[in-house]
Scaffold this motif. Structure first.
Motif, PDB file in Angstrom:
ATOM      1  N   ALA A  31      34.802  58.285  42.106  1.00  0.00           N
ATOM      2  CA  ALA A  31      35.025  58.903  40.794  1.00  0.00           C
ATOM      3  C   ALA A  31      36.450  58.626  40.304  1.00  0.00           C
ATOM      4  CB  ALA A  31      34.775  60.407  40.873  1.00  0.00           C
ATOM      5  N   ALA A  32      37.431  58.772  41.191  1.00  0.00           N
ATOM      6  CA  ALA A  32      38.823  58.535  40.794  1.00  0.00           C
ATOM      7  C   ALA A  32      39.072  57.048  40.522  1.00  0.00           C
ATOM      8  CB  ALA A  32      39.766  59.043  41.881  1.00  0.00           C
ATOM      9  N   ALA A  33      38.468  56.187  41.319  1.00  0.00           N
ATOM     10  CA  ALA A  33      38.640  54.738  41.103  1.00  0.00           C
ATOM     11  C   ALA A  33      38.034  54.327  39.761  1.00  0.00           C
ATOM     12  CB  ALA A  33      37.996  53.952  42.249  1.00  0.00           C
ATOM     13  N   ARG A  34      36.873  54.901  39.443  1.00  0.00           N
ATOM     14  CA  ARG A  34      36.236  54.603  38.148  1.00  0.00           C
ATOM     15  C   ARG A  34      37.097  55.108  36.991  1.00  0.00           C
ATOM     16  NH1 ARG A  34      30.618  53.616  37.646  1.00  0.00           N
ATOM     17  NH2 ARG A  34      30.672  54.882  35.758  1.00  0.00           N
ATOM     18  N   ALA A  35      37.632  56.324  37.141  1.00  0.00           N
ATOM     19  CA  ALA A  35      38.461  56.905  36.072  1.00  0.00           C
ATOM     20  C   ALA A  35      39.739  56.090  35.892  1.00  0.00           C
ATOM     21  CB  ALA A  35      38.789  58.357  36.402  1.00  0.00           C
ATOM     22  N   ASP A  36      40.332  55.646  37.003  1.00  0.00           N
ATOM     23  CA  ASP A  36      41.557  54.843  36.916  1.00  0.00           C
ATOM     24  C   ASP A  36      41.255  53.480  36.288  1.00  0.00           C
ATOM     25  OD1 ASP A  36      44.427  54.746  37.632  1.00  0.00           O
ATOM     26  OD2 ASP A  36      43.769  52.993  38.780  1.00  0.00           O
ATOM     27  N   ALA A  37      40.136  52.902  36.665  1.00  0.00           N
ATOM     28  CA  ALA A  37      39.738  51.603  36.099  1.00  0.00           C
ATOM     29  C   ALA A  37      39.549  51.705  34.592  1.00  0.00           C
ATOM     30  CB  ALA A  37      38.450  51.111  36.769  1.00  0.00           C
TER      31      ALA A  37
ATOM     32  N   GLU B 187      41.454  47.206  31.303  1.00  0.00           N
ATOM     33  CA  GLU B 187      40.313  46.345  30.992  1.00  0.00           C
ATOM     34  C   GLU B 187      39.732  45.769  32.275  1.00  0.00           C
ATOM     35  OE1 GLU B 187      41.692  43.469  28.115  1.00  0.00           O
ATOM     36  OE2 GLU B 187      42.730  45.088  27.057  1.00  0.00           O
ATOM     37  N   ALA B 188      38.465  45.381  32.177  1.00  0.00           N
ATOM     38  CA  ALA B 188      37.738  44.905  33.362  1.00  0.00           C
ATOM     39  C   ALA B 188      38.442  43.721  34.030  1.00  0.00           C
ATOM     40  CB  ALA B 188      36.306  44.528  32.979  1.00  0.00           C
ATOM     41  N   VAL B 189      39.116  42.901  33.235  1.00  0.00           N
ATOM     42  CA  VAL B 189      39.776  41.713  33.798  1.00  0.00           C
ATOM     43  C   VAL B 189      40.848  42.099  34.820  1.00  0.00           C
ATOM     44  CG1 VAL B 189      41.465  41.538  31.900  1.00  0.00           C
ATOM     45  CG2 VAL B 189      40.857  39.498  33.230  1.00  0.00           C
ATOM     46  N   HIS B 190      41.482  43.259  34.630  1.00  0.00           N
ATOM     47  CA  HIS B 190      42.520  43.706  35.559  1.00  0.00           C
ATOM     48  C   HIS B 190      41.948  44.496  36.735  1.00  0.00           C
ATOM     49  CE1 HIS B 190      45.228  42.302  32.535  1.00  0.00           C
ATOM     50  NE2 HIS B 190      44.843  43.213  31.653  1.00  0.00           N
ATOM     51  N   VAL B 191      40.672  44.839  36.642  1.00  0.00           N
ATOM     52  CA  VAL B 191      40.021  45.650  37.673  1.00  0.00           C
ATOM     53  C   VAL B 191      39.306  44.753  38.685  1.00  0.00           C
ATOM     54  CG1 VAL B 191      38.155  47.329  38.018  1.00  0.00           C
ATOM     55  CG2 VAL B 191      39.804  47.644  36.156  1.00  0.00           C
ATOM     56  N   TYR B 192      38.760  43.638  38.194  1.00  0.00           N
ATOM     57  CA  TYR B 192      38.004  42.747  39.094  1.00  0.00           C
ATOM     58  C   TYR B 192      38.811  42.348  40.338  1.00  0.00           C
ATOM     59  CZ  TYR B 192      35.407  38.594  40.623  1.00  0.00           C
ATOM     60  OH  TYR B 192      34.737  37.671  41.384  1.00  0.00           O
ATOM     61  N   PRO B 193      40.057  41.814  40.193  1.00  0.00           N
ATOM     62  CA  PRO B 193      40.803  41.450  41.412  1.00  0.00           C
ATOM     63  C   PRO B 193      41.111  42.661  42.297  1.00  0.00           C
ATOM     64  CG  PRO B 193      41.817  40.480  39.462  1.00  0.00           C
ATOM     65  CD  PRO B 193      40.826  41.488  38.973  1.00  0.00           C
ATOM     66  N   ALA B 194      41.264  43.832  41.687  1.00  0.00           N
ATOM     67  CA  ALA B 194      41.550  45.041  42.480  1.00  0.00           C
ATOM     68  C   ALA B 194      40.365  45.363  43.391  1.00  0.00           C
ATOM     69  CB  ALA B 194      41.848  46.218  41.548  1.00  0.00           C
ATOM     70  N   THR B 195      39.147  45.207  42.861  1.00  0.00           N
ATOM     71  CA  THR B 195      37.973  45.496  43.701  1.00  0.00           C
ATOM     72  C   THR B 195      37.849  44.474  44.820  1.00  0.00           C
ATOM     73  OG1 THR B 195      36.444  44.213  42.277  1.00  0.00           O
ATOM     74  CG2 THR B 195      36.730  46.560  41.767  1.00  0.00           C
ATOM     75  N   LYS B 196      38.249  43.247  44.535  1.00  0.00           N
ATOM     76  CA  LYS B 196      38.153  42.185  45.544  1.00  0.00           C
ATOM     77  C   LYS B 196      39.248  42.350  46.616  1.00  0.00           C
ATOM     78  CE  LYS B 196      34.579  40.273  43.744  1.00  0.00           C
ATOM     79  NZ  LYS B 196      33.304  40.335  44.492  1.00  0.00           N
TER      80      LYS B 196
ATOM     81  N   THR C 265      35.357  40.518  28.967  1.00  0.00           N
ATOM     82  CA  THR C 265      35.551  41.332  27.768  1.00  0.00           C
ATOM     83  C   THR C 265      34.279  42.129  27.477  1.00  0.00           C
ATOM     84  OG1 THR C 265      36.996  39.598  26.903  1.00  0.00           O
ATOM     85  CG2 THR C 265      36.186  41.236  25.322  1.00  0.00           C
ATOM     86  N   GLY C 266      34.438  43.420  27.274  1.00  0.00           N
ATOM     87  CA  GLY C 266      33.283  44.256  26.937  1.00  0.00           C
ATOM     88  C   GLY C 266      32.552  44.826  28.136  1.00  0.00           C
ATOM     89  N   VAL C 267      32.897  44.355  29.347  1.00  0.00           N
ATOM     90  CA  VAL C 267      32.275  44.910  30.555  1.00  0.00           C
ATOM     91  C   VAL C 267      32.978  46.228  30.902  1.00  0.00           C
ATOM     92  CG1 VAL C 267      31.981  44.568  33.050  1.00  0.00           C
ATOM     93  CG2 VAL C 267      31.527  42.679  31.463  1.00  0.00           C
ATOM     94  N   ASP C 268      32.190  47.240  31.247  1.00  0.00           N
ATOM     95  CA  ASP C 268      32.733  48.543  31.621  1.00  0.00           C
ATOM     96  C   ASP C 268      33.536  48.397  32.923  1.00  0.00           C
ATOM     97  OD1 ASP C 268      33.232  51.121  32.391  1.00  0.00           O
ATOM     98  OD2 ASP C 268      31.120  51.714  32.581  1.00  0.00           O
ATOM     99  N   PRO C 269      34.847  48.666  32.887  1.00  0.00           N
ATOM    100  CA  PRO C 269      35.655  48.503  34.111  1.00  0.00           C
ATOM    101  C   PRO C 269      35.162  49.378  35.262  1.00  0.00           C
ATOM    102  CG  PRO C 269      37.057  48.953  32.210  1.00  0.00           C
ATOM    103  CD  PRO C 269      35.652  49.152  31.748  1.00  0.00           C
ATOM    104  N   ALA C 270      34.592  50.539  34.936  1.00  0.00           N
ATOM    105  CA  ALA C 270      34.080  51.429  35.988  1.00  0.00           C
ATOM    106  C   ALA C 270      32.876  50.795  36.687  1.00  0.00           C
ATOM    107  CB  ALA C 270      33.704  52.778  35.386  1.00  0.00           C
ATOM    108  N   LEU C 271      32.076  50.039  35.937  1.00  0.00           N
ATOM    109  CA  LEU C 271      30.930  49.347  36.546  1.00  0.00           C
ATOM    110  C   LEU C 271      31.412  48.305  37.560  1.00  0.00           C
ATOM    111  CD1 LEU C 271      27.781  48.916  36.443  1.00  0.00           C
ATOM    112  CD2 LEU C 271      28.267  47.036  34.843  1.00  0.00           C
TER     113      LEU C 271
END
Ligand code: NAI
Length: 253
Positions: free
Chosen positions: A137-143, A147-156, A75-81
């Protein structure tokens, strides 16, 4: 003596891997945003370039790369990061060091995926696709749409798929470089301490079942990474190896 580059080496799994490798006599070049041989911010293109250049200053040959640097989807983590550190910070470090890996005459890369790929429902598939399309850039914009919680598994997932797709090509195994990934479950590190303190997600810290009734230890992941770096795993190419105390086996029988 082998030379291995470990990012995220200041903490958790990266620190345990560094300790294991040094104990067995390897030279380890550590990369992190703090307390490392090479201090660099892997979230930026410039920082990744600095990290690669600094490693290349230190050695002409790299026998292994273990990109452990990562940020949790809290929570609060920038999904793009999360996109920039977890996926591009790992892949661009490995790509940048490909000439030095090719010079090793048999090298190994171990990426840090996660069992969240198959154990956490509802993550954002489009982020994984855009990572694999190499469009930061597009991955960051989509993320940023979620929320970051839904992005973490996508990056993995993207890291695991990158290892599988690239690992079998002329660019990598054709140069004698094996790409594999590990998929840890809940491992007791500062990252999971942060999860427990998360006001919204903390309750999920222990929700996933394990067959061993405990979180993993960073040394247990380091041992697997050590095996995948070694010649003992010479037939393993594009593998994604789960080490999660049985969580994935329970949830996906
Ligand atoms: P940790 O939080 O203990 O260590 C992460 C390290 O990455 C820290 O030293 C931090 O300074 C570094 N880092 C973060 N952002 C950076 C940046 N922009 N540039 C350079 N360095 C940066 O994490 P832990 O638990 O050791 O995780 C290591 C890897 O394993 C991560 O990729 C994580 O996603 C993955 N993983 C961890 C699991 C766990 O339960 N702990 C489970 C599955 C995967």
């Amino acid at each position: 003596m082998r030379t291995v580059v470990v990012s995220g080496a200041a903490s958790g799994i990266g620190a345990a891997t560094t300790a294991l490798l040094r104990d067995q006599g390897d030279r380890v070049i550590t990369v992190d945003q703090r307390d490392a041989d090479v201090v660099a911010d892997l979230s930026t293109v410039a920082g990744r370039g600095e990290a690669v250049a600094a490693v290349q200053e230190l050695t002409d040959v790299v026998h292994g790369v273990v990109p452990c640097a990562g940020v949790a989807g809290l929570t609060g983590v920038d999904p793009a990061l999360v996109v920039s550190v977890n996926y591009f910070g790992a892949v661009e470090l490995v790509r940048g060091l490909r000439p030095q890996l090719a010079a090793a005459d048999g090298a190994s890369v171990v990426l840090l995926a996660s069992n969240s790929i198959t154990c956490q429902p509802g993550w954002r598939e489009s982020v994984a696709d855009l990572c694999l399309a190499d469009d930061e850039a597009a991955a960051r914009a989509d993320a940023a749409q979620t929320e970051a919680v839904h992005v973490y598994p996508a990056t993995k997932a993207a890291l695991a798929r990158w290892a599988r797709r690239e690992g079998v090509t002329e660019d990598w195994i054709g140069q004698g470089i094996r790409l594999n990934a590990v998929a840890p479950g809940m491992i007791a590190t500062p990252m999971t301490d942060q999860l427990r303190e998360d006001p919204e997600l903390g309750v999920f810290a222990d929700v996933y079942p394990t067959a061993v009734a405990r979180p993993g230890r960073p040394e247990e992941i380091a041992a697997l990474i050590g095996f995948l770096l070694s010649d003992a795993s010479s037939l393993m190419v594009g593998s994604v190896v789960y080490a999660d105390g049985g969580t994935d086996a329970i949830m996906n029988p």
